[in-house]
Write a protein that holds these residues in place. Structure first.
Motif, PDB file in Angstrom:
ATOM      1  N   ILE A 144      -3.725   1.999  21.905  1.00  0.00           N
ATOM      2  CA  ILE A 144      -5.042   1.730  22.476  1.00  0.00           C
ATOM      3  C   ILE A 144      -5.016   0.396  23.211  1.00  0.00           C
ATOM      4  CG2 ILE A 144      -7.485   1.292  21.978  1.00  0.00           C
ATOM      5  CD1 ILE A 144      -7.252   3.225  19.650  1.00  0.00           C
ATOM      6  N   GLY A 145      -5.503   0.415  24.442  1.00  0.00           N
ATOM      7  CA  GLY A 145      -5.632  -0.794  25.245  1.00  0.00           C
ATOM      8  C   GLY A 145      -7.067  -0.976  25.693  1.00  0.00           C
ATOM      9  N   ILE A 146      -7.345  -2.093  26.325  1.00  0.00           N
ATOM     10  CA  ILE A 146      -8.679  -2.360  26.861  1.00  0.00           C
ATOM     11  C   ILE A 146      -8.560  -2.899  28.278  1.00  0.00           C
ATOM     12  CG2 ILE A 146      -9.729  -2.758  24.594  1.00  0.00           C
ATOM     13  CD1 ILE A 146      -9.627  -5.755  25.135  1.00  0.00           C
ATOM     14  N   LEU A 147      -9.641  -2.715  29.042  1.00  0.00           N
ATOM     15  CA  LEU A 147      -9.691  -3.232  30.412  1.00  0.00           C
ATOM     16  C   LEU A 147     -11.081  -3.792  30.657  1.00  0.00           C
ATOM     17  CD1 LEU A 147      -8.247  -1.516  33.585  1.00  0.00           C
ATOM     18  CD2 LEU A 147     -10.477  -2.652  33.648  1.00  0.00           C
ATOM     19  N   GLY A 148     -11.144  -5.059  31.024  1.00  0.00           N
ATOM     20  CA  GLY A 148     -12.416  -5.708  31.295  1.00  0.00           C
ATOM     21  C   GLY A 148     -12.494  -6.173  32.734  1.00  0.00           C
ATOM     22  N   ILE A 149     -13.634  -5.927  33.357  1.00  0.00           N
ATOM     23  CA  ILE A 149     -13.858  -6.293  34.750  1.00  0.00           C
ATOM     24  C   ILE A 149     -14.860  -7.439  34.813  1.00  0.00           C
ATOM     25  CG2 ILE A 149     -14.541  -5.437  37.030  1.00  0.00           C
ATOM     26  CD1 ILE A 149     -14.038  -2.577  35.870  1.00  0.00           C
TER      27      ILE A 149
END
Length: 340
Positions: A144-149
């Motif tokens: 599981i990874g995350i991506l924040g903008i």
């Protein structure tokens, strides 16, 4: 660590849950893909706030197959039907299960009063999304990874420093909302100016308590005069035009509460970012007014699995939706290399 300046990269163009309904009406600011399925879901964070999300999966997924997953949010003041949904759908096309979610107090997520930001709760929102993804039957919980903008890039870095279940983190056009709230753009606010702002905001707290309402911050203008700073015009052309307007987006159709700034001023979110052991990819535009946030945050990261990617010619808002400048090939490879 690697710091690289690349040319424009070519862009090619489920799961259990607490609550789930079919997304019958397309309500996004981007075109729907025929290669993925999308379902509306909801889940609670540890503060008891119910978060709303859109869960994307490739139609090619096989029965019993477990895929790597990515939780996405941002920009600051946006909703899942805007940039984070575009990223989520595109990455689902490329073989990931993705969850674009509305942060607490915004969009379709719960929490009152509305339109409040919190460095603690918004960091927690990412971990709550990891909770949700970890329990889905078609997700490998070890991948599981995350991506924040934008502002949620900063909260993503903070989450990665705290949540060891997060195996890889991408930030795109990252803002450190605590730094800009406390110090202003380019750190132009000194201690005296900061104290004066705190006096104003705390006086507003008293007025809010007396009135039982929450005064809003100024938002984007309804029309441009041409005298605004260029980056305000950049935001306006995304949030206030058909390109990116969404009725539930604070930046399109609302205002943050004024006193939200107090907690952002006082709780720096990147204090322990040097302790992140998992992989991090930070992406920013060469011409973005906010570029220094990523460059400075990157300097604090340690280890040989961290990378800063500067996109030539790109502004801050280009990395919201410009498919000629968002390096999806690079993002896909990064997650596939590190979610395994």
């Amino acid at each position: 660590m690697k710091k690289i300046l690349i040319g424009l990269l070519p862009v090619l163009c489920f799961l259990g849950g607490n609550t789930m309904v079919n997304a019958k009406t397309w309500d996004k600011t981007f075109a729907k893909s025929d290669l993925v399925t999308v379902k509306k879901v909801s889940f609670k964070n540890r503060f008891g706030i119910k978060l709303a999300g859109d869960l994307y999966a490739p139609k090619s997924i096989k029965k019993g197959e477990k895929l790597p997953a990515i939780a996405l949010s941002g920009p600051f003041g946006a909703v899942k039907e805007q940039a984070s949904g575009l990223y989520a759908q595109t990455l689902a096309q490329r073989g990931f299960i993705t969850l674009a979610f509305d942060p607490s107090y915004t969009g379709e997520s719960s929490g009152k009063p509305r339109n409040i930001a919190s460095p603690d709760i918004n960091t927690e929102d990412f971990s709550a999304a990891v909770d949700f993804l970890s329990t889905q039957k078609n997700v490998n919980p070890q991948q599981i990874g995350i991506l924040g903008i934008c502002g949620f890039g900063g909260f993503a870095i903070n989450a990665a420093a705290m949540d060891t279940r997060i195996k890889a983190t991408v930030t795109s056009t990252m803002y450190d909302m605590t730094r800009v709230s406390a110090k202003g753009y380019f750190d132009a606010m000194d201690a005296d100016a900061r104290y004066a702002q705190k006096e104003q905001l705390n006086a507003q707290r008293t007025r809010d308590f007396e009135s039982g309402t929450y005064a809003p911050q100024p938002g984007l203008p309804e029309k441009l005069t041409g005298q605004e700073p260029w980056f305000v015009q950049d935001y306006w052309h995304y949030y206030k035009t058909p390109r990116g307007f969404h009725k539930r987006s604070i930046n399109s159709n609302g205002n943050w509460t004024m006193t939200s700034t107090l907690s952002l001023m006082n709780l720096p979110i990147l204090a322990y970012s040097n302790e992140i052991r998992s992989a991090v990819l930070m992406i920013h535009g060469e011409k973005a007014h906010s570029r220094y946030f990523s460059e400075d945050a990157f300097k604090k990261l340690t280890g040989d699995n961290k990378e800063l990617l500067i996109i030539p010619g790109a502004t801050h808002v280009d990395l919201y939706d410009n498919l000629q400048k968002i390096p999806f090939d690079k993002i896909e490879k990064f997650f596939k290399d590190n979610l395994k």
